[in-house]
Design a protein around this motif. Structure first.
Motif, PDB file in Angstrom:
ATOM      1  N   ALA A  22       0.832  -1.194   0.000  1.00  0.00           N
ATOM      2  CA  ALA A  22       0.000   0.000   0.000  1.00  0.00           C
ATOM      3  C   ALA A  22       0.870   1.248   0.000  1.00  0.00           C
ATOM      4  O   ALA A  22       1.904   1.306   0.649  1.00  0.00           O
ATOM      5  CB  ALA A  22      -0.903  -0.007   1.216  1.00  0.00           C
ATOM      6  N   ALA A  23       0.419   2.292  -0.748  1.00  0.00           N
ATOM      7  CA  ALA A  23       1.119   3.568  -0.747  1.00  0.00           C
ATOM      8  C   ALA A  23       0.729   4.339   0.504  1.00  0.00           C
ATOM      9  O   ALA A  23      -0.384   4.223   1.010  1.00  0.00           O
ATOM     10  CB  ALA A  23       0.751   4.356  -1.997  1.00  0.00           C
ATOM     11  N   SER A 751      -0.834 -17.369  -1.480  1.00  0.00           N
ATOM     12  CA  SER A 751      -1.612 -16.345  -2.188  1.00  0.00           C
ATOM     13  C   SER A 751      -1.693 -15.093  -1.325  1.00  0.00           C
ATOM     14  O   SER A 751      -1.558 -15.147  -0.097  1.00  0.00           O
ATOM     15  CB  SER A 751      -3.025 -16.840  -2.513  1.00  0.00           C
ATOM     16  N   VAL A 752      -1.914 -13.958  -1.966  1.00  0.00           N
ATOM     17  CA  VAL A 752      -2.059 -12.689  -1.264  1.00  0.00           C
ATOM     18  C   VAL A 752      -3.033 -11.820  -2.050  1.00  0.00           C
ATOM     19  O   VAL A 752      -3.096 -11.885  -3.286  1.00  0.00           O
ATOM     20  CB  VAL A 752      -0.691 -11.979  -1.105  1.00  0.00           C
ATOM     21  N   ARG A 753      -3.848 -11.036  -1.328  1.00  0.00           N
ATOM     22  CA  ARG A 753      -4.805 -10.116  -1.941  1.00  0.00           C
ATOM     23  C   ARG A 753      -4.720  -8.780  -1.228  1.00  0.00           C
ATOM     24  O   ARG A 753      -4.511  -8.728  -0.021  1.00  0.00           O
ATOM     25  CB  ARG A 753      -6.247 -10.643  -1.829  1.00  0.00           C
ATOM     26  N   ARG A 754      -4.879  -7.702  -2.000  1.00  0.00           N
ATOM     27  CA  ARG A 754      -4.877  -6.363  -1.411  1.00  0.00           C
ATOM     28  C   ARG A 754      -5.961  -5.522  -2.084  1.00  0.00           C
ATOM     29  O   ARG A 754      -6.077  -5.524  -3.315  1.00  0.00           O
ATOM     30  CB  ARG A 754      -3.512  -5.694  -1.585  1.00  0.00           C
ATOM     31  N   THR A 755      -6.760  -4.822  -1.269  1.00  0.00           N
ATOM     32  CA  THR A 755      -7.880  -4.042  -1.785  1.00  0.00           C
ATOM     33  C   THR A 755      -7.709  -2.568  -1.437  1.00  0.00           C
ATOM     34  O   THR A 755      -7.308  -2.223  -0.315  1.00  0.00           O
ATOM     35  CB  THR A 755      -9.215  -4.552  -1.202  1.00  0.00           C
ATOM     36  N   TRP A 756      -7.994  -1.707  -2.403  1.00  0.00           N
ATOM     37  CA  TRP A 756      -7.995  -0.265  -2.202  1.00  0.00           C
ATOM     38  C   TRP A 756      -9.395   0.281  -2.497  1.00  0.00           C
ATOM     39  O   TRP A 756     -10.057  -0.144  -3.449  1.00  0.00           O
ATOM     40  CB  TRP A 756      -6.997   0.424  -3.138  1.00  0.00           C
ATOM     41  N   VAL A 763     -10.576  -1.603  -5.863  1.00  0.00           N
ATOM     42  CA  VAL A 763      -9.619  -2.276  -6.736  1.00  0.00           C
ATOM     43  C   VAL A 763      -8.888  -3.323  -5.907  1.00  0.00           C
ATOM     44  O   VAL A 763      -8.355  -3.010  -4.840  1.00  0.00           O
ATOM     45  CB  VAL A 763      -8.614  -1.276  -7.352  1.00  0.00           C
ATOM     46  N   THR A 764      -8.899  -4.553  -6.376  1.00  0.00           N
ATOM     47  CA  THR A 764      -8.240  -5.650  -5.676  1.00  0.00           C
ATOM     48  C   THR A 764      -7.161  -6.246  -6.558  1.00  0.00           C
ATOM     49  O   THR A 764      -7.426  -6.614  -7.714  1.00  0.00           O
ATOM     50  CB  THR A 764      -9.249  -6.749  -5.295  1.00  0.00           C
ATOM     51  N   ALA A 765      -5.962  -6.301  -6.053  1.00  0.00           N
ATOM     52  CA  ALA A 765      -4.863  -6.988  -6.726  1.00  0.00           C
ATOM     53  C   ALA A 765      -4.622  -8.315  -6.016  1.00  0.00           C
ATOM     54  O   ALA A 765      -4.687  -8.387  -4.785  1.00  0.00           O
ATOM     55  CB  ALA A 765      -3.599  -6.134  -6.697  1.00  0.00           C
ATOM     56  N   PHE A 766      -4.364  -9.355  -6.774  1.00  0.00           N
ATOM     57  CA  PHE A 766      -4.155 -10.669  -6.162  1.00  0.00           C
ATOM     58  C   PHE A 766      -3.047 -11.414  -6.894  1.00  0.00           C
ATOM     59  O   PHE A 766      -2.787 -11.189  -8.074  1.00  0.00           O
ATOM     60  CB  PHE A 766      -5.451 -11.495  -6.173  1.00  0.00           C
ATOM     61  N   ALA A 767      -2.388 -12.260  -6.157  1.00  0.00           N
ATOM     62  CA  ALA A 767      -1.298 -13.062  -6.709  1.00  0.00           C
ATOM     63  C   ALA A 767      -1.287 -14.410  -6.008  1.00  0.00           C
ATOM     64  O   ALA A 767      -1.650 -14.522  -4.830  1.00  0.00           O
ATOM     65  CB  ALA A 767       0.049 -12.358  -6.522  1.00  0.00           C
TER      66      ALA A 767
END
Length: 814
Positions: A22-23, A751-756, A763-767
């Motif tokens: 996260a920024a 796995s990892v997920r991050r939501t803004w 917006v959700t980025a996942f890997a």
């Protein structure tokens, strides 16, 4: 080209991804931007300083409130200004529990996830829970599906109705990833569980293969359940049986065909399943899109392996609710970029559902589901083309006749076309061949399910009738070379099949749940089925089932289950691609299960011992050395396995603990022994992984979640041949089939997920990464044969499975 190389190029693409961080920005800069936007914010230096870093972006007071909450702060509006204050969360949370129709649900149960405490709602559906906002609770009520939610200071939870009745008739063996099953209620793997588990390519429905009792080596999304054959699994979507529930179905069923983002829950049965489910021997995966009422929502996403979109909302006057989902696989784009000579594996799926209330107690559902594969793959001189087009249309009328009586009637039309063209023209090999296979099915089915609730007793009963017509055209000429002659005594085979079977099938069922006091429950059931296209004419079979559950305390439960299960070959299951011209008689198996569930402190324990005895089996076709090949029907090690009987036995143990409000861990261990009786000898099945164990560690924060999972099991079985054999040798199948054990299988996945939050959108980025260590798990052995001086010399080559496979993606919700 080896299987490993092919899978690297097809699935293991390209890119590594690091988790997105996260920024952050100093609080002073953020407040200056808000002030310019018209939101003046005041604060005390005793609480924060202008240099205090907070997560960005922050474009509104609500976003600022979320950003400063981890600092123990809140944001309050005072007149035309906003003031940062110290967060003082209440020690109690108020919860209102409502039905999907907005009615209060009295006597609903609210259980704290980290404690054994349980609370009930009052006549208005209201309950005060002694826990702060953010605590996880499980909410359940009679005739409704349970939900796991996070508390707010004051909030409402809507429970959707169960498909028929509030309890699953015939206890059976079921698994839930995130909730206790201490009452024998329907157990569910919810959308949150699907999204958080690490899976190949982010295919969340592959979470099922991580459950105890599933045999898997990470390639197929379709599990073998407790030693059963892969076709012993029933897959349903919103009550409709799916014939082709997986993409790349002619190439190991690599991905599920249902987009998990449209899924509300998945019910998984690994034995002893309820009488409403018929015509399968081992297990059920029942996929539900759930209650689609609520505010409109749309999602667009892109990942390495697919492009997807879904939306839900209302039409016209708001009386019609809809859910629509569409997805396209990206494997063809990957192969085009990496190696165009590999082929073009294309696949698609789409789902549409419409709901409309026809009065207070009647709802009409309409649905459509389409899945399509157009796959062309090449490997050296071997070429394979596969086309699968499956379509499902259904109408369902659900009615509440009274508080005690409910019904659901469903009319379904199924259309399926399949074809494959296989060619093996390797000039360097002594084997060649081709297979041209086409099959189609048209089927219409009517089903009616009823449930009735009386004083201390529940009943469900129903019937179904279907008529179908199918078409088979299969032509092949195969020279299996020296190895084919060594295994079967027949080097060459040819057939030209043209069949058009059709007929009727149907059945009826009844089941009950009878309470004897508060601690003892008896669950009898019976099912009757028939079909008129078997070789012996119309066949009938009866499947009795019985379950017993005893709860000596609120934290301890025992259950016993016994039942007989039958599985006829359906109209689309004739094995014409392997030369069969008639359906086999229905198979049958008896299940016996004993289980215990125990809540001890912060630990949840579940254990089950089982045995499955096959009284009647059918002939099936397998590859002796390596099943993970491009054209299995043309391989030299393709053989017919015709067991006299079969059996599977073992036990599963699962332990789960909530470490914190955000983190939990689950451990499992299983023992399995699955065997076929061939020529008077018990021979292990290839997937009889004797010991298995693993863990799943999950953590979910405010905007970030991560998981780490390990799966280990004893190696699958393989066949080892001597280095040399006389040219006229014919090996006995029972002597070589699965006579050795391959290397143990191990896969570490993450796995990892991050939501803004961006205004009203997220917006959700996942890997995800599967096989994080890059371990060379074995698929099997392959042999090359050469004839010299009357002796066949055999050279062995080890084939490996999935390498390290990364995937990344982004999802926008609005």
């Amino acid at each position: 080209m080896t299987v490993r190389t092919r899978l690297v190029l097809l699935l293991g693409t390209v890119l590594w991804a690091t988790p997105l961080a996260a920024a952050t920005a100093p609080l002073g800069e953020v407040l200056d931007e808000l002030r310019t936007a018209g939101y003046p914010v005041l604060y005390s230096l005793d609480l924060v300083t202008p240099e205090t870093p907070i997560e960005t972006p922050v474009a509104s007071p609500d976003a600022l409130r979320r950003a400063i909450r981890p600092l123990g702060l809140s944001l309050e509006r005072v007149g035309e200004q906003w003031v940062i204050t110290r967060l003082t969360p209440p020690e109690e949370s108020v919860l209102l529990v409502r039905s999907a129709r907005g009615q209060p649900l009295p006597r609903a149960r609210v259980s704290l996830r980290r404690a054994s405490a349980e609370f009930a709602t009052d006549a208005e559906g209201r309950v005060v829970v002694p826990a702060p906002p953010g605590a996880l609770v499980t909410v359940s009520a009679a005739n409704h599906r349970p939900r796991t939610v996070r508390l707010a200071a004051s909030g409402t939870v809507v429970l959707e109705p169960s498909p028929l009745i509030e309890k699953v008739i015939v206890t059976g063996s079921r698994h839930r990833l995130d909730e206790r099953n201490v009452t024998g209620s329907l157990t569910t793997l919810e959308s949150e569980d699907l999204a958080s588990a690490p899976t190949l390519g982010g295919d969340a429905l592959r979470t099922v293969v991580r459950l105890p009792g599933m045999s898997s080596v990470g390639v197929s999304a379709k599990p073998r359940i407790r030693g059963g054959v892969a076709d012993e699994l029933l897959v349903r979507l919103d009550g409709v049986e799916l014939l082709d529930a997986y993409h790349l179905a002619d190439f190991q069923n690599v991905f599920s065909a249902v987009d998990d983002r449209a899924v509300s829950s998945v019910d998984v049965y690994t034995g002893g399943f309820p009488a409403r489910y018929g015509n399968r021997l081992s297990g059920v995966i029942d996929i539900n899109t759930g209650d689609i009422a609520g505010p409109p929502r749309s999602e667009l996403g892109l990942s390495v392996f697919s492009v997807f979109a879904n939306t839900r909302g209302t039409l016209g006057d708001g009386g019609t609710r809809f859910l629509a989902s569409a997805r396209r696989g990206n494997l063809d784009q990957i192969t085009r970029a990496v190696n165009p000579d590999l082929g073009t594996p294309r696949y698609y799926d789409a789902l549409l559902r419409l709901d409309r209330d026809l009065g207070r107690d009647t709802t009409l559902n309409a649905g459509s589901f389409v899945t399509r594969d157009d796959v062309t793959l090449e490997e050296d001189e071997t070429r394979a083309r596969s086309h699968i087009d499956s379509r499902y249309l259904w109408l369902r009328l659900q009615r509440r006749h009274s508080d005690a009586l409910h019904s659901a009637s469903t009319l379904t039309y199924t259309y399926s076309d399949r074809s494959k063209r296989l060619r093996d023209v390797d000039d360097d090999s002594d084997r060649t061949g081709f297979l041209d296979h086409e099959q189609s099915l048209r089927k219409i089915a009517l089903r009616s399910d009823w449930s009735w609730q009386g004083d201390g007793m529940l009943m469900e009963f129903g019937a179904e009738l279907e008529h179908g017509s199918s078409r088979y055209r299969s032509r092949a000429e195969i020279d299996r070379g020296l190895i084919g002659a060594l295994l079967s005594g027949e080097r060459s085979s040819a057939y030209d099949i043209a069949l058009d079977p059709d007929g009727l099938a149907g059945g009826a069922y009844w089941a009950a749940e009878i309470d004897f006091g508060e601690r003892l429950t008896l669950q009898p059931g019976i099912r009757w089925d028939f079909q008129d296209f078997d070789p012996d004419g119309t066949t009938y079979h009866v499947s009795p089932r019985l379950g017993l559950r005893w709860r000596p305390s609120d934290t301890l439960s025992f259950h016993l289950d016994a039942g007989r299960f039958h599985q006829p070959e359906a109209l689309h299951e004739l094995q014409a691609a392997d030369g069969e011209t008639a359906f086999f008689r229905p198979q049958s198996a008896d299940h016996f299960i004993a289980g215990v569930e125990w809540l001890h402190g912060a630990w949840e324990w579940r254990g089950e011992a089982y045995t499955k005895r096959y009284r009647r089996t059918k002939r099936r076709y397998e590859n002796v050395f390596n099943p993970f090949v491009l054209v299995p029907e043309l391989e030299p090690d393709r053989v017919a396995i015709d067991p006299e009987r079969a059996r599977a036995r073992g036990f599963d143990l699962t332990a789960r603990r909530h470490l914190t409000e955000q983190a939990s861990v689950r451990f499992h261990y299983g023992y399995m022994d699955a065997e076929d009786r061939l020529a008077g000898e018990w021979v292990p099945r290839r997937w009889s992984q004797q010991h298995s164990a693993g863990f799943l560690l999950s953590w979910a924060g405010r905007s970030t979640s991560a998981s780490l999972g390990l799966n280990w099991h004893s190696g699958w079985r393989g066949a080892v041949l001597p280095a040399e054999v006389p040219a006229d040798t014919v090996l006995q199948l029972e002597d070589v089939l699965n006579d050795s054990t391959l290397r143990d299988y191990v896969s570490l996945d993450a796995s990892v997920r991050r939501t803004w939050q961006l205004g009203r959108s997220t917006v959700t980025a996942f890997a995800s990464v599967t096989n994080l260590t890059g371990r060379d798990n074995l698929a099997g052995l392959e042999y090359d044969a050469e004839l010299e001086d009357g002796v066949i010399a055999l050279e062995t080559e080890r084939e490996t499975l999935m390498p390290l496979v990364p995937s990344i993606g982004v999802l926008v919700s609005f």
